[in-house]
Design an enzyme around this catalytic site. Sequence first.
Site, mmCIF file in Angstrom:
data_model
loop_
_atom_site.group_PDB
_atom_site.id
_atom_site.type_symbol
_atom_site.label_atom_id
_atom_site.label_comp_id
_atom_site.label_asym_id
_atom_site.label_seq_id
_atom_site.Cartn_x
_atom_site.Cartn_y
_atom_site.Cartn_z
ATOM 1 C CG ASP A 130 -1.924 -1.079 1.267
ATOM 2 O OD1 ASP A 130 -2.017 -1.804 0.265
ATOM 3 O OD2 ASP A 130 -2.638 -1.201 2.274
ATOM 4 C CG ASP A 138 -13.520 -2.362 -0.282
ATOM 5 O OD1 ASP A 138 -12.966 -3.454 -0.491
ATOM 6 O OD2 ASP A 138 -13.094 -1.291 -0.739
#
EC number: 5.3.1.16
Length: 243
Positions: A10, A129
């Site tokens: 990330d 998500d």
Amino acid sequence: MSLVLLPAVDVANGEAVRLVQGEAGSETSYGSPRDAALAWQEAGAEWVHLVDLDAAFGRGSNRELLAKVVGELDVKVELSGGIRDDDSLEAALATGCARVNLGTAALEDPQWCARAIAKHGERIAVGLDVRIIDGDYRLRGRGWVSDGGDLWEVLERLERDGCSRYVVTDVTKDGTLTGPNLELLSEVCAATEAPVIASGGVSAIEDLVAIAGLVPEGVEGAIVGKALYAGRFTLPEALAAVR
């Protein structure tokens, strides 16, 4: 068929970071994204899950840096974060990554998402998500801060559009090292023929073995982040456990 592992890198402000439950401000830095990605490649990864967090949160981008990282890797890359229009999609695909992961855009702009799936097929995955609220499975958009609708309604639409793959995250689990939501994964697998990538909550080798147990149901891979960076296990150990 063994479980595919995708170590996560990330990226925020040009650095490799990890978040807790996707919260901006909860970053822990792990140095250079290039070094992190190359380290996973050297440790035996066949895939790297590369995320532009700044683009996902709508606060800038690391586009050039990520393109360079993809260019240096010999392994396959799944690129994610802020891909929500033709410009960002074409730039992401032009890096040579194996596939991109659409998130918010798939929720906010169904027509655009359907066109992207129709045009690029296997190179498009959609990130689901999920936050469970009062027993309902709700989707989260824009870096997990907005409501994106009911999981099953959106999944039905994406199925009609011919989506080739889903990346499923239980937002309450991500970055927490509290174990994956196997029930959610199983339910999504039951609702689609497309392969599912699990994300969020992996804390121990046992979690990966449990996810690998869902391979016959349709789980193809698992994204692993914090557990690797926190030293809970090594990538070679994880790969050996799910082969």
